[in-house]
Design a protein around this motif. Structure first.
Motif, PDB file in Angstrom:
ATOM      1  N   GLN A 295      -5.545   4.966   8.237  1.00 37.02           N
ATOM      2  CA  GLN A 295      -6.976   4.762   8.023  1.00 37.02           C
ATOM      3  C   GLN A 295      -7.282   3.310   7.681  1.00 37.02           C
ATOM      4  O   GLN A 295      -8.296   2.766   8.117  1.00 37.02           O
ATOM      5  CB  GLN A 295      -7.487   5.649   6.873  1.00 37.02           C
ATOM      6  CG  GLN A 295      -7.626   7.097   7.224  1.00 37.02           C
ATOM      7  CD  GLN A 295      -8.028   7.921   6.003  1.00 37.02           C
ATOM      8  OE1 GLN A 295      -7.973   7.457   4.869  1.00 37.02           O
ATOM      9  NE2 GLN A 295      -8.425   9.170   6.245  1.00 37.02           N
ATOM     10  N   GLU A 296      -6.406   2.676   6.917  1.00 37.03           N
ATOM     11  CA  GLU A 296      -6.679   1.349   6.369  1.00 37.03           C
ATOM     12  C   GLU A 296      -6.181   0.191   7.234  1.00 37.03           C
ATOM     13  O   GLU A 296      -6.684  -0.923   7.094  1.00 37.03           O
ATOM     14  CB  GLU A 296      -6.080   1.242   4.964  1.00 37.03           C
ATOM     15  CG  GLU A 296      -6.694   2.234   3.999  1.00 37.03           C
ATOM     16  CD  GLU A 296      -5.969   2.275   2.661  1.00 37.03           C
ATOM     17  OE1 GLU A 296      -5.150   1.380   2.390  1.00 37.03           O
ATOM     18  OE2 GLU A 296      -6.235   3.225   1.890  1.00 37.03           O
TER      19      GLU A 296
ATOM     20  N   LYS B 187      -3.320   7.566   4.903  1.00 36.56           N
ATOM     21  CA  LYS B 187      -4.040   6.420   4.336  1.00 36.56           C
ATOM     22  C   LYS B 187      -3.678   5.111   5.027  1.00 36.56           C
ATOM     23  O   LYS B 187      -4.545   4.271   5.250  1.00 36.56           O
ATOM     24  CB  LYS B 187      -3.783   6.333   2.838  1.00 36.56           C
ATOM     25  CG  LYS B 187      -4.462   7.458   2.085  1.00 36.56           C
ATOM     26  CD  LYS B 187      -4.410   7.233   0.603  1.00 36.56           C
ATOM     27  CE  LYS B 187      -5.104   8.383  -0.085  1.00 36.56           C
ATOM     28  NZ  LYS B 187      -6.196   7.962  -0.904  1.00 36.56           N
TER      29      LYS B 187
ATOM     30  N   ARG C 174       0.820  -1.206   0.000  1.00 37.28           N
ATOM     31  CA  ARG C 174       0.000   0.000   0.000  1.00 37.28           C
ATOM     32  C   ARG C 174       0.858   1.262   0.000  1.00 37.28           C
ATOM     33  O   ARG C 174       0.561   2.221  -0.709  1.00 37.28           O
ATOM     34  CB  ARG C 174      -0.943  -0.015   1.215  1.00 37.28           C
ATOM     35  CG  ARG C 174      -1.961   1.073   1.171  1.00 37.28           C
ATOM     36  CD  ARG C 174      -2.919   0.911  -0.007  1.00 37.28           C
ATOM     37  NE  ARG C 174      -3.897   1.981   0.041  1.00 37.28           N
ATOM     38  CZ  ARG C 174      -4.164   2.798  -0.971  1.00 37.28           C
ATOM     39  NH1 ARG C 174      -3.582   2.637  -2.128  1.00 37.28           N
ATOM     40  NH2 ARG C 174      -5.048   3.756  -0.828  1.00 37.28           N
TER      41      ARG C 174
ATOM     42  N   ARG D 137       0.475  11.859   2.718  1.00 39.38           N
ATOM     43  CA  ARG D 137      -0.634  11.064   2.188  1.00 39.38           C
ATOM     44  C   ARG D 137      -0.511   9.600   2.594  1.00 39.38           C
ATOM     45  O   ARG D 137      -1.489   8.980   2.990  1.00 39.38           O
ATOM     46  CB  ARG D 137      -0.693  11.173   0.676  1.00 39.38           C
ATOM     47  CG  ARG D 137      -1.907  10.420   0.134  1.00 39.38           C
ATOM     48  CD  ARG D 137      -2.091  10.573  -1.328  1.00 39.38           C
ATOM     49  NE  ARG D 137      -2.221  11.983  -1.686  1.00 39.38           N
ATOM     50  CZ  ARG D 137      -2.245  12.401  -2.935  1.00 39.38           C
ATOM     51  NH1 ARG D 137      -2.136  11.547  -3.928  1.00 39.38           N
ATOM     52  NH2 ARG D 137      -2.362  13.685  -3.190  1.00 39.38           N
TER      53      ARG D 137
ATOM     54  N   ILE E  69       0.758   4.128  -2.905  1.00 40.37           N
ATOM     55  CA  ILE E  69       0.471   5.538  -2.569  1.00 40.37           C
ATOM     56  C   ILE E  69       1.594   6.441  -3.055  1.00 40.37           C
ATOM     57  O   ILE E  69       1.346   7.498  -3.648  1.00 40.37           O
ATOM     58  CB  ILE E  69       0.242   5.707  -1.052  1.00 40.37           C
ATOM     59  CG1 ILE E  69      -1.033   4.969  -0.630  1.00 40.37           C
ATOM     60  CG2 ILE E  69       0.154   7.178  -0.673  1.00 40.37           C
ATOM     61  CD1 ILE E  69      -1.175   4.801   0.865  1.00 40.37           C
TER      62      ILE E  69
END
Length: 148
Positions: A90-91, A87, A35, A83, A39
């Protein structure tokens, strides 16, 4: 060496950039690693940054990138780290619990430039090209190198 061309520029700005997770925890593996990679690639595409090479180790990110002259290196790193931090937290719940206070990456980063000439070559070039100019522009009453 290939130069990159913009509408009004020709450049070859390459940087080796490294940053680490907070506390240098070895958390960049598995799905988190994939991830972060996605990103950072997305940020590079949006900003026009070319990834020449990159490596995600378990506890740090290495990137060799070409950044256009209108983008500051610090702005690129800020966007990539900001960023990805938001993220990832959050994930991935286990990351959010481990990094309380909403800081996934450690403060700061390492950056160095890359080029095909050395500092000595630039100094030699400048010394060679400025010395004849200074001698030619000096008048008898004016010392060499003084401005008018």
């Amino acid at each position: 060496m290939a130069y990159t061309r913009g509408s009004h520029t020709v450049f070859h700005h390459r940087y080796h950039i490294v940053w680490v997770p907070k506390y240098r925890y070895k958390v960049l593996h598995g799905a988190v690693r994939e991830r972060v990679r996605d990103i950072v690639r997305q940020v590079c595409n949006e900003m026009g940054v070319t990834i020449i090479n990159g490596l995600l180790s378990r506890d740090h990110v290495h990137m060799f990138v070409e950044i256009p002259p209108h983008i500051a290196v610090s702005h690129f790193v800020q966007r990539a780290k900001g960023r990805s931090s938001r993220k990832i937290q959050q994930e991935f719940e286990h990351i959010r619990k481990r990094y309380w206070g909403q800081r996934f990456w450690a403060r700061g980063y390492f950056c160095t430039t890359s080029g095909n000439i050395t500092d000595e070559a630039i100094m030699h070039y400048l010394d060679y090209h400025t010395a004849p100019f200074e001698k030619a522009s000096a008048t008898p009453n004016e010392p060499t190198g003084a401005s008018r």
